[in-house]
Design a protein around this motif. Sequence first.
Motif, PDB file in Angstrom:
ATOM      1  N   ASP A 155     -14.141   6.644  14.083  1.00  0.00           N
ATOM      2  CA  ASP A 155     -14.564   7.692  12.976  1.00  0.00           C
ATOM      3  C   ASP A 155     -13.112   7.561  12.050  1.00  0.00           C
ATOM      4  OD1 ASP A 155     -16.531   8.173  13.999  1.00  0.00           O
ATOM      5  OD2 ASP A 155     -16.221  10.474  14.955  1.00  0.00           O
ATOM      6  N   LYS A 156     -12.132   7.189  12.047  1.00  0.00           N
ATOM      7  CA  LYS A 156     -10.546   7.401  11.403  1.00  0.00           C
ATOM      8  C   LYS A 156     -10.942   5.784  10.670  1.00  0.00           C
ATOM      9  CE  LYS A 156      -8.159  11.359  12.887  1.00  0.00           C
ATOM     10  NZ  LYS A 156      -7.107  10.941  13.101  1.00  0.00           N
ATOM     11  N   ASP A 157     -10.762   4.417  11.870  1.00  0.00           N
ATOM     12  CA  ASP A 157     -10.651   3.590  11.504  1.00  0.00           C
ATOM     13  C   ASP A 157     -11.634   2.969  10.910  1.00  0.00           C
ATOM     14  OD1 ASP A 157      -8.205   3.466  12.681  1.00  0.00           O
ATOM     15  OD2 ASP A 157      -9.051   2.702  14.887  1.00  0.00           O
ATOM     16  N   LYS A 158     -13.321   3.353  10.555  1.00  0.00           N
ATOM     17  CA  LYS A 158     -13.884   3.150  10.160  1.00  0.00           C
ATOM     18  C   LYS A 158     -13.624   3.140   8.942  1.00  0.00           C
ATOM     19  CE  LYS A 158     -17.413   5.928   9.797  1.00  0.00           C
ATOM     20  NZ  LYS A 158     -18.311   7.093   9.783  1.00  0.00           N
ATOM     21  N   VAL A 159     -13.405   3.720   8.677  1.00  0.00           N
ATOM     22  CA  VAL A 159     -12.887   4.006   7.116  1.00  0.00           C
ATOM     23  C   VAL A 159     -11.896   3.161   6.241  1.00  0.00           C
ATOM     24  CG1 VAL A 159     -12.289   5.924   5.046  1.00  0.00           C
ATOM     25  CG2 VAL A 159     -13.365   6.901   6.822  1.00  0.00           C
ATOM     26  N   GLN A 160     -10.941   2.791   7.190  1.00  0.00           N
ATOM     27  CA  GLN A 160      -9.871   2.188   6.736  1.00  0.00           C
ATOM     28  C   GLN A 160     -10.296   0.590   6.404  1.00  0.00           C
ATOM     29  OE1 GLN A 160      -6.807   2.485   5.983  1.00  0.00           O
ATOM     30  NE2 GLN A 160      -6.916   4.267   5.595  1.00  0.00           N
ATOM     31  N   ALA A 161     -11.837   0.385   7.591  1.00  0.00           N
ATOM     32  CA  ALA A 161     -12.049  -0.855   7.314  1.00  0.00           C
ATOM     33  C   ALA A 161     -13.144  -1.007   5.883  1.00  0.00           C
ATOM     34  CB  ALA A 161     -12.923  -1.146   9.217  1.00  0.00           C
ATOM     35  N   LEU A 162     -13.767   0.235   5.814  1.00  0.00           N
ATOM     36  CA  LEU A 162     -14.769  -0.201   4.923  1.00  0.00           C
ATOM     37  C   LEU A 162     -13.535  -0.341   3.658  1.00  0.00           C
ATOM     38  CD1 LEU A 162     -16.730   3.336   5.262  1.00  0.00           C
ATOM     39  CD2 LEU A 162     -17.101   0.512   6.062  1.00  0.00           C
ATOM     40  N   LEU A 163     -12.757  -0.184   3.558  1.00  0.00           N
ATOM     41  CA  LEU A 163     -11.783  -0.160   2.075  1.00  0.00           C
ATOM     42  C   LEU A 163     -10.970  -1.910   2.246  1.00  0.00           C
ATOM     43  CD1 LEU A 163      -9.494   3.094   2.629  1.00  0.00           C
ATOM     44  CD2 LEU A 163     -11.399   2.793   1.039  1.00  0.00           C
ATOM     45  N   ALA A 164     -11.657  -2.882   2.270  1.00  0.00           N
ATOM     46  CA  ALA A 164     -11.979  -3.711   2.279  1.00  0.00           C
ATOM     47  C   ALA A 164     -12.354  -4.593   0.906  1.00  0.00           C
ATOM     48  CB  ALA A 164     -12.237  -4.902   3.367  1.00  0.00           C
ATOM     49  N   GLY A 165     -12.959  -4.108  -0.330  1.00  0.00           N
ATOM     50  CA  GLY A 165     -13.930  -4.648  -1.220  1.00  0.00           C
ATOM     51  C   GLY A 165     -12.704  -5.698  -2.151  1.00  0.00           C
ATOM     52  N   GLU A 166     -13.509  -5.938  -3.353  1.00  0.00           N
ATOM     53  CA  GLU A 166     -12.112  -6.665  -3.958  1.00  0.00           C
ATOM     54  C   GLU A 166     -10.819  -5.636  -4.226  1.00  0.00           C
ATOM     55  OE1 GLU A 166     -12.877  -8.957  -8.116  1.00  0.00           O
ATOM     56  OE2 GLU A 166     -14.936  -9.211  -6.470  1.00  0.00           O
ATOM     57  N   ALA A 167     -10.918  -5.110  -4.997  1.00  0.00           N
ATOM     58  CA  ALA A 167     -10.042  -3.593  -5.500  1.00  0.00           C
ATOM     59  C   ALA A 167     -10.232  -2.847  -4.801  1.00  0.00           C
ATOM     60  CB  ALA A 167     -10.433  -3.720  -7.115  1.00  0.00           C
ATOM     61  N   ASP A 168     -10.240  -2.492  -3.213  1.00  0.00           N
ATOM     62  CA  ASP A 168      -9.634  -1.225  -3.122  1.00  0.00           C
ATOM     63  C   ASP A 168      -8.721  -1.317  -2.277  1.00  0.00           C
ATOM     64  OD1 ASP A 168     -12.697  -0.797  -2.771  1.00  0.00           O
ATOM     65  OD2 ASP A 168     -12.488  -1.148  -0.614  1.00  0.00           O
ATOM     66  N   GLY A 169      -7.287  -1.920  -2.392  1.00  0.00           N
ATOM     67  CA  GLY A 169      -6.291  -1.455  -2.196  1.00  0.00           C
ATOM     68  C   GLY A 169      -5.613  -1.124  -3.331  1.00  0.00           C
ATOM     69  N   ASN A 170      -5.864  -1.485  -4.802  1.00  0.00           N
ATOM     70  CA  ASN A 170      -5.463  -1.558  -5.441  1.00  0.00           C
ATOM     71  C   ASN A 170      -4.808   0.570  -6.138  1.00  0.00           C
ATOM     72  OD1 ASN A 170      -6.174  -4.023  -5.855  1.00  0.00           O
ATOM     73  ND2 ASN A 170      -6.192  -3.917  -8.485  1.00  0.00           N
ATOM     74  N   ASP A 171      -4.246   0.482  -7.308  1.00  0.00           N
ATOM     75  CA  ASP A 171      -4.188   1.426  -7.717  1.00  0.00           C
ATOM     76  C   ASP A 171      -5.358   2.241  -8.352  1.00  0.00           C
ATOM     77  OD1 ASP A 171      -0.732   0.982  -6.647  1.00  0.00           O
ATOM     78  OD2 ASP A 171      -0.315   0.559  -8.514  1.00  0.00           O
ATOM     79  N   ALA A 172      -5.583   3.062  -8.739  1.00  0.00           N
ATOM     80  CA  ALA A 172      -6.474   4.087  -9.295  1.00  0.00           C
ATOM     81  C   ALA A 172      -6.178   4.234 -11.074  1.00  0.00           C
ATOM     82  CB  ALA A 172      -7.339   4.619  -8.843  1.00  0.00           C
ATOM     83  N   TYR A 173      -6.888   4.354 -11.560  1.00  0.00           N
ATOM     84  CA  TYR A 173      -7.618   5.230 -12.886  1.00  0.00           C
ATOM     85  C   TYR A 173      -8.201   6.218 -12.706  1.00  0.00           C
ATOM     86  CZ  TYR A 173      -4.180   2.347 -15.668  1.00  0.00           C
ATOM     87  OH  TYR A 173      -3.716   1.052 -16.342  1.00  0.00           O
ATOM     88  N   LEU A 174      -7.238   7.505 -13.280  1.00  0.00           N
ATOM     89  CA  LEU A 174      -9.012   8.760 -13.089  1.00  0.00           C
ATOM     90  C   LEU A 174      -8.789   9.658 -14.055  1.00  0.00           C
ATOM     91  CD1 LEU A 174      -9.649  10.468  -9.671  1.00  0.00           C
ATOM     92  CD2 LEU A 174      -9.724  11.923 -12.072  1.00  0.00           C
ATOM     93  N   GLU A 175     -10.053   9.050 -14.350  1.00  0.00           N
ATOM     94  CA  GLU A 175     -10.305  10.498 -15.726  1.00  0.00           C
ATOM     95  C   GLU A 175     -11.387  11.768 -15.441  1.00  0.00           C
ATOM     96  OE1 GLU A 175     -12.140   7.571 -18.766  1.00  0.00           O
ATOM     97  OE2 GLU A 175     -11.505   6.180 -18.709  1.00  0.00           O
ATOM     98  N   VAL A 176     -10.964  12.650 -15.881  1.00  0.00           N
ATOM     99  CA  VAL A 176     -11.974  13.330 -16.123  1.00  0.00           C
ATOM    100  C   VAL A 176     -12.146  14.560 -16.878  1.00  0.00           C
ATOM    101  CG1 VAL A 176     -11.616  15.880 -15.399  1.00  0.00           C
ATOM    102  CG2 VAL A 176     -10.347  14.507 -14.143  1.00  0.00           C
ATOM    103  N   HIS A 177     -13.364  15.055 -16.915  1.00  0.00           N
ATOM    104  CA  HIS A 177     -13.555  15.094 -19.150  1.00  0.00           C
ATOM    105  C   HIS A 177     -14.525  16.085 -18.934  1.00  0.00           C
ATOM    106  CE1 HIS A 177     -13.121  11.495 -21.231  1.00  0.00           C
ATOM    107  NE2 HIS A 177     -13.257  10.623 -19.748  1.00  0.00           N
ATOM    108  N   ALA A 178     -14.612  17.538 -20.030  1.00  0.00           N
ATOM    109  CA  ALA A 178     -14.823  18.743 -19.499  1.00  0.00           C
ATOM    110  C   ALA A 178     -16.971  18.059 -20.349  1.00  0.00           C
ATOM    111  CB  ALA A 178     -14.438  19.431 -20.499  1.00  0.00           C
ATOM    112  N   GLY A 179     -18.033  19.077 -19.640  1.00  0.00           N
ATOM    113  CA  GLY A 179     -18.559  18.589 -20.226  1.00  0.00           C
ATOM    114  C   GLY A 179     -19.217  19.226 -21.365  1.00  0.00           C
ATOM    115  N   ALA A 180     -19.959  20.160 -21.720  1.00  0.00           N
ATOM    116  CA  ALA A 180     -20.652  20.993 -22.568  1.00  0.00           C
ATOM    117  C   ALA A 180     -20.247  22.245 -22.309  1.00  0.00           C
ATOM    118  CB  ALA A 180     -22.006  21.164 -23.393  1.00  0.00           C
ATOM    119  N   GLY A 181     -19.966  23.278 -23.374  1.00  0.00           N
ATOM    120  CA  GLY A 181     -19.622  24.681 -22.187  1.00  0.00           C
ATOM    121  C   GLY A 181     -18.361  25.470 -23.237  1.00  0.00           C
ATOM    122  N   GLY A 182     -17.894  25.206 -23.665  1.00  0.00           N
ATOM    123  CA  GLY A 182     -16.422  25.134 -23.710  1.00  0.00           C
ATOM    124  C   GLY A 182     -15.296  25.537 -22.646  1.00  0.00           C
ATOM    125  N   THR A 183     -14.894  26.789 -22.784  1.00  0.00           N
ATOM    126  CA  THR A 183     -13.476  27.436 -22.222  1.00  0.00           C
ATOM    127  C   THR A 183     -13.992  27.276 -20.752  1.00  0.00           C
ATOM    128  OG1 THR A 183     -13.169  28.723 -24.173  1.00  0.00           O
ATOM    129  CG2 THR A 183     -12.050  29.516 -21.810  1.00  0.00           C
TER     130      THR A 183
END
Length: 375
Positions: free
Chosen positions: A109-137
Amino acid sequence: MRAEGQANIERIEASLALVRKFLDWDRALRRLDELNARVEDPTLWDDPRNAEAVMRERRRLEAAVGTVNEISQEMADAVEFVEMGEAEGDDTIVSEGLSSLEALAERADKDKVQALLAGEADGNDAYLEVHAGAGGTESQDWAEMLQRMYTRWAERHGYKVDLVDYHSGEQAGIKSCTLLIKGENAYGYAKTESGVHRLVRISPYDSSARRHTSFSSVWVYPVIDDDIDVEINPADLKIDTYRASGAGGQHVNTTDSAVRITHQPTGIVVASQNDRSQHKNRATAMNMLKARLYEKELAEREAAASGEYAAKTEIGWGHQIRSYVLQPYQQVKDLRTGVVSTNPTDVLDGALDPFMAAALSQRVTGETVEVEDDD
């Protein structure tokens, strides 16, 4: 074979089948042979950049193929051990063999996840954006909770997190932020988090203590290096400067050092205010834009291969990937995979790996789960 042994064999076989499908097994074996031949070529290092790309691909493919072969052999050995014990009527041998199968199923189960991280950019660092939706505070507070959740997840993995861009809310929380997550496979894991996240709770900002539903969106894209060429026409860019509005620091709100770049053909907007220098913030924002455009190309290629396209949508009802319910009961439910946690506190403290693993598997199988998202 006893029932518990058969169940673990099925778990192992399911994990191996998923990895083989992801790798396109026959093609992967041919490609590995090609890469091994190229490594033996003494002229390979005449072009160091290309050589490094070849070695990187070979290492990833060799590790994935090796894992499948190793687990397959260990499963066959364990099954033979159990059958030998059953034939001899030796319960000790049978018990040892069944324990080996159980441990191997966990490993698969654990090695499966590691093997699935073989995509073209999977090994790279990542930018992660968070944006609030409608609804104010309400939504802005929820966006800040998500920022903390992903920071804690990254810390659990030993990743480094930099705050690249930050816009605080009027009363509490944040309107948006961009995190740079640095570490091996950061993008491969985090890419499954893109989408709308919904929170249901008794609002701490409502004097009548009513239940509120809030939405925030997450968008993840890979950091790209110089090996990946993304062409951008300067005429397509709208560049604005503004005063930083971060959570602290002497340079905040003193100069127009922050930079926002809009790519007009696609509508993609990126911003950086992490540095005192407008020049450096502009360079960072350009790198972010290249990364966003590259991620867009990857998504379109994946969509073409799977025959579907999941575009970024309005932050609201009907588009969420995960629901976090704090009242009237405690539950986090992924609406794509059906994975459920009854410990939202742990999830909001960064325990996201089960959700990510299931989403990675689903990308390979293409199977959808019908989940009722009741409040």
